[in-house]
Write a protein that holds these residues in place. Structure first.
Motif, PDB file in Angstrom:
ATOM      1  N   GLY A 476     -50.531  48.890 -91.352  1.00 28.43           N
ATOM      2  CA  GLY A 476     -51.281  48.489 -90.398  1.00 28.43           C
ATOM      3  C   GLY A 476     -51.997  47.225 -90.270  1.00 28.43           C
ATOM      4  N   LYS A 477     -52.289  46.744 -91.505  1.00 29.18           N
ATOM      5  CA  LYS A 477     -53.135  45.506 -91.883  1.00 29.18           C
ATOM      6  C   LYS A 477     -52.038  44.558 -91.672  1.00 29.18           C
ATOM      7  CE  LYS A 477     -56.243  44.008 -94.816  1.00 29.18           C
ATOM      8  NZ  LYS A 477     -56.456  43.913 -96.274  1.00 29.18           N
ATOM      9  N   ASP A 478     -51.066  44.642 -92.293  1.00 32.17           N
ATOM     10  CA  ASP A 478     -50.130  43.491 -92.333  1.00 32.17           C
ATOM     11  C   ASP A 478     -49.463  43.409 -90.974  1.00 32.17           C
ATOM     12  OD1 ASP A 478     -50.585  43.165 -94.931  1.00 32.17           O
ATOM     13  OD2 ASP A 478     -48.858  44.154 -95.672  1.00 32.17           O
ATOM     14  N   TRP A 479     -49.138  44.452 -90.393  1.00 32.29           N
ATOM     15  CA  TRP A 479     -48.579  44.500 -88.912  1.00 32.29           C
ATOM     16  C   TRP A 479     -49.343  43.515 -88.049  1.00 32.29           C
ATOM     17  CZ3 TRP A 479     -50.823  46.429 -84.470  1.00 32.29           C
ATOM     18  CH2 TRP A 479     -49.980  46.593 -83.622  1.00 32.29           C
ATOM     19  N   PHE A 480     -50.927  44.050 -88.290  1.00 32.91           N
ATOM     20  CA  PHE A 480     -51.841  43.145 -87.391  1.00 32.91           C
ATOM     21  C   PHE A 480     -51.628  41.612 -87.515  1.00 32.91           C
ATOM     22  CE2 PHE A 480     -55.965  42.466 -85.185  1.00 32.91           C
ATOM     23  CZ  PHE A 480     -55.480  42.632 -83.915  1.00 32.91           C
ATOM     24  N   GLN A 481     -51.731  41.391 -88.938  1.00 39.94           N
ATOM     25  CA  GLN A 481     -51.651  40.006 -89.219  1.00 39.94           C
ATOM     26  C   GLN A 481     -50.497  39.447 -88.807  1.00 39.94           C
ATOM     27  OE1 GLN A 481     -54.282  38.449 -90.721  1.00 39.94           O
ATOM     28  NE2 GLN A 481     -53.008  36.549 -90.005  1.00 39.94           N
ATOM     29  N   LYS A 482     -49.521  39.951 -88.765  1.00 45.94           N
ATOM     30  CA  LYS A 482     -48.177  39.359 -87.850  1.00 45.94           C
ATOM     31  C   LYS A 482     -48.605  38.917 -86.493  1.00 45.94           C
ATOM     32  CE  LYS A 482     -44.543  40.286 -91.190  1.00 45.94           C
ATOM     33  NZ  LYS A 482     -43.643  41.182 -91.493  1.00 45.94           N
ATOM     34  N   VAL A 483     -49.227  40.007 -85.830  1.00 44.06           N
ATOM     35  CA  VAL A 483     -49.671  39.776 -84.612  1.00 44.06           C
ATOM     36  C   VAL A 483     -50.451  38.495 -84.200  1.00 44.06           C
ATOM     37  CG1 VAL A 483     -50.537  40.846 -82.269  1.00 44.06           C
ATOM     38  CG2 VAL A 483     -48.936  42.325 -83.827  1.00 44.06           C
ATOM     39  N   PHE A 516     -50.497  43.262 -74.481  1.00 47.37           N
ATOM     40  CA  PHE A 516     -48.718  42.941 -74.079  1.00 47.37           C
ATOM     41  C   PHE A 516     -47.773  44.061 -74.747  1.00 47.37           C
ATOM     42  CE2 PHE A 516     -50.261  38.465 -73.728  1.00 47.37           C
ATOM     43  CZ  PHE A 516     -51.111  38.535 -72.739  1.00 47.37           C
ATOM     44  N   ILE A 517     -48.171  44.008 -76.174  1.00 46.58           N
ATOM     45  CA  ILE A 517     -47.318  45.055 -76.945  1.00 46.58           C
ATOM     46  C   ILE A 517     -47.523  46.295 -76.574  1.00 46.58           C
ATOM     47  CG2 ILE A 517     -46.674  45.612 -79.343  1.00 46.58           C
ATOM     48  CD1 ILE A 517     -47.869  42.803 -80.300  1.00 46.58           C
ATOM     49  N   ARG A 518     -48.890  46.831 -76.550  1.00 48.33           N
ATOM     50  CA  ARG A 518     -49.358  48.153 -76.422  1.00 48.33           C
ATOM     51  C   ARG A 518     -48.785  48.619 -75.003  1.00 48.33           C
ATOM     52  NH1 ARG A 518     -53.531  50.361 -78.366  1.00 48.33           N
ATOM     53  NH2 ARG A 518     -54.482  48.434 -78.849  1.00 48.33           N
ATOM     54  N   PHE A 519     -48.967  47.744 -74.066  1.00 46.62           N
ATOM     55  CA  PHE A 519     -48.374  48.167 -72.529  1.00 46.62           C
ATOM     56  C   PHE A 519     -46.925  48.269 -72.550  1.00 46.62           C
ATOM     57  CE2 PHE A 519     -46.898  47.810 -68.285  1.00 46.62           C
ATOM     58  CZ  PHE A 519     -47.463  48.603 -67.831  1.00 46.62           C
ATOM     59  N   ALA A 520     -46.174  47.197 -73.168  1.00 48.65           N
ATOM     60  CA  ALA A 520     -44.778  47.286 -73.413  1.00 48.65           C
ATOM     61  C   ALA A 520     -44.298  48.670 -73.974  1.00 48.65           C
ATOM     62  CB  ALA A 520     -44.010  46.245 -73.965  1.00 48.65           C
ATOM     63  N   VAL A 521     -44.997  49.198 -74.978  1.00 51.05           N
ATOM     64  CA  VAL A 521     -44.465  50.357 -75.839  1.00 51.05           C
ATOM     65  C   VAL A 521     -45.109  51.624 -75.001  1.00 51.05           C
ATOM     66  CG1 VAL A 521     -44.699  51.609 -78.023  1.00 51.05           C
ATOM     67  CG2 VAL A 521     -44.398  48.877 -77.860  1.00 51.05           C
ATOM     68  N   THR A 522     -46.126  51.547 -74.362  1.00 53.36           N
ATOM     69  CA  THR A 522     -46.652  52.952 -74.124  1.00 53.36           C
ATOM     70  C   THR A 522     -46.990  52.967 -72.348  1.00 53.36           C
ATOM     71  OG1 THR A 522     -49.012  52.075 -74.309  1.00 53.36           O
ATOM     72  CG2 THR A 522     -48.029  53.130 -76.228  1.00 53.36           C
ATOM     73  N   HIS A 531     -50.252  50.785 -83.923  1.00 53.89           N
ATOM     74  CA  HIS A 531     -49.341  50.783 -85.252  1.00 53.89           C
ATOM     75  C   HIS A 531     -48.917  52.153 -85.574  1.00 53.89           C
ATOM     76  CE1 HIS A 531     -48.269  50.934 -89.835  1.00 53.89           C
ATOM     77  NE2 HIS A 531     -47.698  49.812 -89.220  1.00 53.89           N
ATOM     78  N   GLY A 532     -49.786  53.191 -85.537  1.00 49.64           N
ATOM     79  CA  GLY A 532     -49.597  54.691 -85.623  1.00 49.64           C
ATOM     80  C   GLY A 532     -48.721  55.144 -84.879  1.00 49.64           C
ATOM     81  N   ILE A 533     -48.833  54.707 -83.638  1.00 51.52           N
ATOM     82  CA  ILE A 533     -47.914  55.263 -82.382  1.00 51.52           C
ATOM     83  C   ILE A 533     -46.557  54.692 -82.584  1.00 51.52           C
ATOM     84  CG2 ILE A 533     -47.599  55.087 -80.168  1.00 51.52           C
ATOM     85  CD1 ILE A 533     -50.304  54.909 -79.545  1.00 51.52           C
ATOM     86  N   LEU A 534     -46.248  53.346 -83.200  1.00 54.34           N
ATOM     87  CA  LEU A 534     -45.073  52.788 -83.447  1.00 54.34           C
ATOM     88  C   LEU A 534     -44.252  53.614 -84.514  1.00 54.34           C
ATOM     89  CD1 LEU A 534     -45.846  49.143 -83.595  1.00 54.34           C
ATOM     90  CD2 LEU A 534     -45.081  50.480 -81.561  1.00 54.34           C
ATOM     91  N   HIS A 535     -45.170  54.279 -85.370  1.00 57.36           N
ATOM     92  CA  HIS A 535     -44.760  55.029 -86.508  1.00 57.36           C
ATOM     93  C   HIS A 535     -44.224  56.339 -86.192  1.00 57.36           C
ATOM     94  CE1 HIS A 535     -44.140  52.265 -90.039  1.00 57.36           C
ATOM     95  NE2 HIS A 535     -44.756  51.585 -89.163  1.00 57.36           N
ATOM     96  N   ILE A 536     -44.735  56.607 -85.099  1.00 54.83           N
ATOM     97  CA  ILE A 536     -44.257  57.997 -84.534  1.00 54.83           C
ATOM     98  C   ILE A 536     -42.825  57.834 -83.866  1.00 54.83           C
ATOM     99  CG2 ILE A 536     -44.928  60.046 -82.909  1.00 54.83           C
ATOM    100  CD1 ILE A 536     -47.504  59.786 -84.603  1.00 54.83           C
TER     101      ILE A 536
END
Ligand code: GLU
Length: 553
Positions: A476-483, A516-522, A531-536
């Motif tokens: 989750g941390k690395d993922w957010f760092q990239k964002v 933007f990412i959240r809305f595109a995905v959900t 990040h948890g949602i993506l992994h599901i």
């Protein structure tokens, strides 16, 4: 003197009250014995469940307690097929468990049965025969027409007390010869109490919730045995609750007006009078045409929430419904619950005097907040089991989702359960989290939020960069760092402090980039951990959704 009449009415009855007294011996000294006594007339009303729950809790609050179920099926016209199973199954599904009573359409358990009144005809008739023999009851031959003529005369004369009593009670003074004559003519009859009550004489009755109540004593010659040979509710109540040794009769308050006749029946039969507690009904506020509000009882016809099954169907956890019923009715329940969130409900010691007299008020927002709290205190494993059971019956799609990968479902429960108080009932899952559970949900079909308009020039680049930098193995941390690393390129502030001071210097902030990412995905602006949602969802599905969103822009 009326032995001959008693014999003529009930020639087949050979037992005496003493025989039944022997067959139903006293329960151990000090036993708190209560009962739930519904008629099997179809779906149970939430008020019925509430009454049963209070009776059950009452006995459990005593050292020695017996709670039994008795089916009141003497009104043959109102009985519904399968009605007994309906009651048993409903009580079971809400964990309201009785010690004695019917366990299926035909079987009983317990030593004080049968627990269905229609099978106790001989018992009632024995007591009725005895009362007639002692001149405390008598047969009445009045027809429907005669009874309605009586009512009309009482109306016309403005009789203070209506009904079959005193000078109005024509059959009360029939001679033995007249009675035997009518019987030999094959006339239809009922048996009535010969009331000893007097007009204008009142008496104080005690209610365990309301205290002392002063009422006109009974003077109606109420019907004990109907023309079909079965007892009325009043008579069956006295005989059964005596023989079954009910110590407290806890029932709906619609029966308060009947206390005088019930007490007279117990006394005439020579039985000790049980304690009485009358529960106020669950009320509902209703807006009136003139803009005011009025209170009325929950109605099976008008209010879906009056049916017990309603709660099961939309998936409120059983414990939440019970919590709720006690929260709105019993003044000391909520404080107890706050201190004992994880205790089983039946650990609560019920004090009848704390049970409201005014009538509990049904309130959906209270129900939902109680239920959200209850769900939050369930373990994720318990949620999994409960949702699995519920979905198997009521939601095929969710059931298939769980069956496909139970472990994945459990991870998804952790996601929304651990930090949030959003779910009150299992049907909320599809509504709140369609992007997780509903295979037909398409985030790309959701209207693009108004606030994205100002960012349209940047969104495609941001999402493309996001997809390019995405690595499934990032935590989750690395993922957010990239964002965060993407943000400056498009002049989005990574820190909110500077952004808040000088918003005019930026395209937006990191919160916008995430949205933007959240809305595109959900298809939502507000979700549990993304990040948890993506992994599901899995990488492929996530990418597919972002691509579909990009295609719309
Ligand atoms: N059969 C009655 C009813 O359903 C029972 C009342 C009582 O508990 O005595 O209302």
């Amino acid at each position: 003197m009326s032995k001959r009449v008693a014999e003529a009415l009930f020639p087949h009855i050979t037992k005496t009250p003493a025989d039944w007294e022997k067959a139903f011996p006293a329960r151990p000294e000090g036993t708190a014995c209560t009962r739930f006594a519904p008629s099997p007339t179809g779906f149970m009303h939430i008020g019925g469940l509430y009454t049963a729950l209070i009776n059950d809790l009452y006995t459990r609050s005593h050292e020695k307690g017996v709670f039994f179920l008795r089916i009141e099926d003497t009104d043959q016209k109102r009985i519904v097929e399968g009605g007994v199973s309906e009651i048993i199954d409903t009580l079971r599904s809400f964990d309201v468990l009785f010690d004695e009573g019917p366990v299926s359409e035909s079987e009983d358990q317990g030593g004080y049965g049968p627990y269905r009144q229609s099978l106790r005809r001989e018992i009632y008739q024995t007591y009725a025969k005895d009362l007639v023999a002692r001149d405390l009851a008598y047969p009445c031959f009045c027809t429907e027409e005669e009874l309605s003529a009586l009512r009309e005369r009482q109306e016309a004369e403005n009789a203070l007390q209506k009904g079959y009593w005193g000078k109005w009670a024509a059959c009360r003074s029939l001679t033995e010869e007249e009675i035997l004559q009518k019987l030999s003519e094959g006339r239809s009859w009922v048996v009535r109490l010969r009331s000893q009550g007097q007009e204008g004489r009142s008496r104080v009755f005690h209610d365990l919730i309301r205290g002392d109540i002063s009422m006109q004593e009974n003077l109606i010659d109420t019907v004990l045995i109907k023309s079909d040979g079965l007892p009325t509710y009043h008579f069956a109540h006295a005989v059964d609750d005596h023989l079954m040794h009910t110590s407290e009769v806890i029932r709906a308050d619609e029966w308060i007006a009947s206390i005088p006749v019930h007490v007279e029946l117990f006394e005439t039969l020579g039985f000790p009078v049980p304690g009485y507690a009358h529960l106020s009904p669950i009320m509902k506020l209703e807006e009136k045409a003139d803009g005011g509000v009025s209170k009325r009882k929950l109605s099976k016809r008008k209010d879906p929430e009056a049916r017990v099954h309603y709660y099961e169907e939309i998936g409120y956890p059983v414990a939440a419904v019970l919590d709720y019923l006690l929260t709105i009715s019993s003044a000391d329940y909520e404080p107890w619950r706050e201190q004992n969130m994880d205790a089983p409900i039946f650990d609560f010691r019920l004090d009848l005097t704390k049970t409201g007299v005014a009538g509990a008020l049904f309130d959906f927002s209270k129900l939902n907040s109680v239920a959200k709290n209850r769900v939050a205190h369930m373990s994720c494993e318990a949620v999994l089991e409960a949702v699995k059971d519920w979905a198997a019956r009521y939601d095929g799609k969710l059931s298939a989702y769980i069956a496909a990968d139970e472990e994945r479902f459990l991870r998804s429960v952790h996601l929304w359960h651990d930090k949030r108080l959003d779910v009150a009932k299992w049907s909320d899952l599809m509504e709140l989290y369609p992007y997780l559970y509903d295979a037909d949900f398409d985030p790309a079909a959701e209207p693009i939020p108004e606030k994205f308009q100002a960012h349209m020039a940047h969104i495609p680049g941001i999402l493309r960069d996001y997809l390019a930098s995405f690595d499934w193995n990032d935590d989750g941390k690395d993922w957010f760092q990239k964002v965060r690393d993407i943000a400056p390129k498009y002049n989005y502030a990574v820190k909110t402090g500077p952004y808040k001071k000088h918003p005019e210097l930026y395209s937006g902030s990191i919160a916008d980039v995430s949205s933007f990412i959240r809305f595109a995905v959900t298809g939502r602006l507000n979700t549990p951990d993304l990040h948890g949602i993506l992994h599901i969802l899995g990488q492929e599905e996530m990418e597919r959704r972002v691509e579909r969103f990009l295609a719309r822009l």
